[in-house]
Each structure stands twice: as structure tokens, then as C-alpha cells.
Design a protein around this motif. Sequence first.
Motif, PDB file in Angstrom:
ATOM      1  N   SER A   8       0.828  -1.198   0.000  1.00 38.75           N
ATOM      2  CA  SER A   8       0.000   0.000   0.000  1.00 38.75           C
ATOM      3  C   SER A   8       0.869   1.257   0.000  1.00 38.75           C
ATOM      4  O   SER A   8       1.899   1.317   0.656  1.00 38.75           O
ATOM      5  CB  SER A   8      -0.913   0.007   1.228  1.00 38.75           C
TER       6      SER A   8
ATOM      7  N   LYS B 289       1.777   5.132   0.927  1.00 37.99           N
ATOM      8  CA  LYS B 289       1.646   5.885   2.170  1.00 37.99           C
ATOM      9  C   LYS B 289       1.427   7.355   1.836  1.00 37.99           C
ATOM     10  O   LYS B 289       2.306   8.024   1.314  1.00 37.99           O
ATOM     11  CB  LYS B 289       2.899   5.709   3.031  1.00 37.99           C
TER      12      LYS B 289
ATOM     13  N   VAL C 266      -4.701   7.712   2.400  1.00 40.48           N
ATOM     14  CA  VAL C 266      -4.673   6.317   2.851  1.00 40.48           C
ATOM     15  C   VAL C 266      -4.593   6.250   4.374  1.00 40.48           C
ATOM     16  O   VAL C 266      -5.302   5.458   5.016  1.00 40.48           O
ATOM     17  CB  VAL C 266      -3.486   5.567   2.207  1.00 40.48           C
ATOM     18  N   SER C 267      -3.757   7.087   4.964  1.00 45.31           N
ATOM     19  CA  SER C 267      -3.615   7.098   6.425  1.00 45.31           C
ATOM     20  C   SER C 267      -4.927   7.456   7.106  1.00 45.31           C
ATOM     21  O   SER C 267      -5.305   6.849   8.115  1.00 45.31           O
ATOM     22  CB  SER C 267      -2.527   8.082   6.847  1.00 45.31           C
TER      23      SER C 267
ATOM     24  N   ASN D  62      -7.281   4.505   6.888  1.00 48.96           N
ATOM     25  CA  ASN D  62      -6.813   3.440   7.780  1.00 48.96           C
ATOM     26  C   ASN D  62      -7.030   3.779   9.250  1.00 48.96           C
ATOM     27  O   ASN D  62      -7.181   2.878  10.080  1.00 48.96           O
ATOM     28  CB  ASN D  62      -5.332   3.145   7.520  1.00 48.96           C
ATOM     29  N   ASN D  63      -7.052   5.051   9.573  1.00 50.87           N
ATOM     30  CA  ASN D  63      -7.341   5.455  10.946  1.00 50.87           C
ATOM     31  C   ASN D  63      -8.803   5.190  11.308  1.00 50.87           C
ATOM     32  O   ASN D  63      -9.125   4.958  12.474  1.00 50.87           O
ATOM     33  CB  ASN D  63      -7.017   6.935  11.156  1.00 50.87           C
TER      34      ASN D  63
ATOM     35  N   LYS E 209     -10.568   2.698   9.707  1.00 46.10           N
ATOM     36  CA  LYS E 209     -10.625   1.235   9.659  1.00 46.10           C
ATOM     37  C   LYS E 209      -9.503   0.769   8.747  1.00 46.10           C
ATOM     38  O   LYS E 209      -9.314   1.321   7.660  1.00 46.10           O
ATOM     39  CB  LYS E 209     -11.981   0.762   9.118  1.00 46.10           C
ATOM     40  N   LYS E 210      -8.750  -0.219   9.170  1.00 51.90           N
ATOM     41  CA  LYS E 210      -7.629  -0.703   8.376  1.00 51.90           C
ATOM     42  C   LYS E 210      -8.150  -1.369   7.113  1.00 51.90           C
ATOM     43  O   LYS E 210      -8.651  -2.498   7.134  1.00 51.90           O
ATOM     44  CB  LYS E 210      -6.797  -1.701   9.203  1.00 51.90           C
TER      45      LYS E 210
ATOM     46  N   SER F  72      -6.472  -0.629   3.765  1.00 49.11           N
ATOM     47  CA  SER F  72      -5.508  -0.625   2.669  1.00 49.11           C
ATOM     48  C   SER F  72      -4.340  -1.554   2.975  1.00 49.11           C
ATOM     49  O   SER F  72      -3.524  -1.277   3.853  1.00 49.11           O
ATOM     50  CB  SER F  72      -4.987   0.795   2.415  1.00 49.11           C
ATOM     51  N   HIS F  73      -4.280  -2.656   2.231  1.00 51.37           N
ATOM     52  CA  HIS F  73      -3.224  -3.649   2.434  1.00 51.37           C
ATOM     53  C   HIS F  73      -2.297  -3.762   1.221  1.00 51.37           C
ATOM     54  O   HIS F  73      -1.249  -4.389   1.303  1.00 51.37           O
ATOM     55  CB  HIS F  73      -3.855  -5.019   2.723  1.00 51.37           C
TER      56      HIS F  73
ATOM     57  N   SER G 163      -4.901   1.242  -1.982  1.00 46.39           N
ATOM     58  CA  SER G 163      -4.494   2.642  -1.799  1.00 46.39           C
ATOM     59  C   SER G 163      -4.890   3.481  -3.010  1.00 46.39           C
ATOM     60  O   SER G 163      -5.338   4.628  -2.868  1.00 46.39           O
ATOM     61  CB  SER G 163      -2.995   2.749  -1.519  1.00 46.39           C
TER      62      SER G 163
END
Length: 423
Positions: A373, A375, A379-380, A383-384, A386-387, A389-390, A395
Motif C-alpha cells: 500500500s 503511504k 490512505v492514512s 486506515n485510521n 478502519k484498516k 488498505s493492504h 491505496s
Amino acid sequence: MQEAFLHYIWQYKKMAVVNLVTTQFEALEIISVGQHNTNSGPDFFNAQLKIGEQLWAGNVEIHINSSDWFVHSHETDQAYDNVILHVVWEHDTEIFRKDNSIIPTLELKHVADKDIYNKYTKLMSAQNKWINCESDFAAVDNFVIENWLERLYVERLERKFKTIDSLLKDSKNDWEAVLFKMLAKNFGLKVNGDAFFSMAKTIDYTIIRKLQTNQMALEALFFGQAGLLEEDVQEAYFLELHKEYKFLKQKFQLDQGQVVPIQFFRLRPQNFPTVRLSQLATLYNSRMNLFSKVIEMNTRKEFYQLFHVGTSVFWESHYTFGKESKPSSKKIAKPFIDLLLINTIIPIKFAYARYQGKDINETLLKLIQEIPSEKNSIVSAFNNLKKVSHSAMQSQALIQLKSEYCDKNRCLQCAIGNTLIGS
């Protein structure tokens, strides 16, 4: 209230459909809501309705208020002559056909699903939030999010296809030329992407074909067209490039045109435009028929080998002209190659397959899912919540989601928003 919400209610019949009546108190039966039209003209084509005892086939137009018909000047537009039903939130005036007969109207505010209306109102009235569904995003089922992100990634490829298609037309269907322009842009990264792209557009690809076996000539061409050979530097290699570029400029009648100025500010030395342009020259000097290789390859390992090139000897001990540095090999690193895969290689493979009438989506999805993914702030932030993006597929999809749906309040066209409103 958005008209899109009324489209949603009509399209999915989110209302009490039994015992519907028009504002003229005629019984209304919806046999088919019709086909949603996202272009100009009536909102739904080829609807089938029963109004009173009469069967109708035609178009449906939707507004918040009946009077919006006149606000949008539909009374003078022949495209609306075949409207058989006017669907509105609030009926505030009658609308007439050219023969002075009233266009039947359905008022939704008394028949729309109240629960869905309340959820919609709550979602769209979010204040000071990064995205409308910020409070509820974590509760959305993983299956819904995963499938939606995959669709969004393909949608993002579709958007990039339009850019590639335009470049292809400009280059008279020369795929190698298109690849060069796209690679140049991505070698410039975010800071110098536009500058490198503008430089590449000033060079006819036939010139690169003629110079491909001469790395110094390629560097002179790239550095010269990018405006990096205009300073007064008394250094042997600089003077050699300057002399070569002067010769090439006269031979090929080169014009720098409107090249965007190169930037060094806030860049790490390994990303200096001098280093990246030398790597680009090395790539084209050492990899003949690059486009064919890109199309043939499908694995990350193959692309790592293809793009694992360095600079000319001079740049192994320099980052800028006039200042020597500690010698080091400046080969393109894997994270940078991943960026090339994300932003250039996969989109161009997608576009070429489209032109060939082939579907290679599964192959491309497998490749993009192997890349970690990205950065960045978007994306952050997701992900904050809910996670989610792997891999780079997710992303990229999240960037598409934020820019094309969240920022534009297109919650009703989003699978996540749809789930929250319709659940």
C-alpha cells in the motif's frame, strides 16, 4: 436535499409503492422505472407506467420542486416532450405539455421511506468531518468495502485510459512514444512530474530511436530540453553535454517550448532531477524495445529486473553539476519501481489490452495486489477509521474514492454510502 437522492428513491423504489396516486389523484402503478440517464435529457428513459386506466411508455423527469422544470428551461426543450411523469419532492406548480394537458406528477415527500430519508439526512448533514460517513465507516462490512475498492481501482484505470488514449492520438498511435512520456512524468515524481512530462512532449520519439545507442547523447537531449544546461558551469562533463546538446538542437531543430521549470527544493538527493534524468537515459540506452518488454512481462520480479538500472559514471559521484559527492551506485530501487508499476506500467498495459480487445484485469489485479500500500494522507486517514488498505490496489482505490465520491458528496453512487443509507 439533492436530486440524486430522489433518483435513488425512484430507481430503487424506496417508497410506498402500493396505492400510489399522482397529484391529480389518479392511481399510479410503476411497471418499470426505466433506464437511468446520466447524460443530458430526461433522468430516466423508457419507463413503463399505468396511470389511471392508461398504460404509458416514455421518460421520467425528477426535480426537488415542480417549478424547477422552468428553472431548467425544460418547457423550451424538445427532449422533454416525451416525459410521461414528473417526480418531485414537493409539488408547487402544475407543468403543462404543449397541448395544454397536465404532465402527471408524483410527490415523494409523503411516500418516501422515512427511515432511508433520515439516514440520508444524517449522512449528508455531517459537519466538520473529513468524509460524510466518518462516524459509520468502521461499521461497514469488510466484504462491501473490499468489493467496492476493487471496482474503484478498475474505475481509476478507466480514468487513466482516457489520458493514455489522448497521448496515443497525439503521437499518431506510437505506443513507445506514449510509454516514454508517461515514464518521464513518473521519473519526475510529484515535484518534477509536470516538468519532466513537459520536457518529454518537446521530443519527437523518432529522435530517441536514433540516439538510443548513445547514452551521453540521450543525457544531453534530456538535460538540455529540461533547461539544466543553461548555467555557466566550468566542468568537463557539463561542457561535453552542453556541446552535444548544441549539436542536437541544431540537427533536430529542437524547441524547448513551454517546459515547466525543474525544482530541487525539498527533494532528497537520490530524487534530484539530475539523477532521475540520467537513470531515464540509462534505461533507454540499455533496454531496446521497452514497450514490447513491458507488454510481455506480468510479474513484479520481471519488472524489478527490467528497471534495475543506474546512472552514467559521472552521476555516481555527483548529485548536481559542480559539486562532487561520495561515490555510490545510484540504481533504481524497488520502491521507485513499484511507483512506476502503479502509475505507468499497469495503466499502459490496461490501455493496450483494451485496444487489443482483451480483458487482462485479473492479471493486473494480481500484480497490483503484490505491491505494498502507498503511504499518503488519504490512505492514512482511511486506515485510521478502519484498516482497509493492504496493497497498492486498495491505496489507489481509496484515492479514487476520496477524490471522486467523498469530496463530491456522491454518497448515493458509493457502495459504502448506499449500504449506510439503504441498510
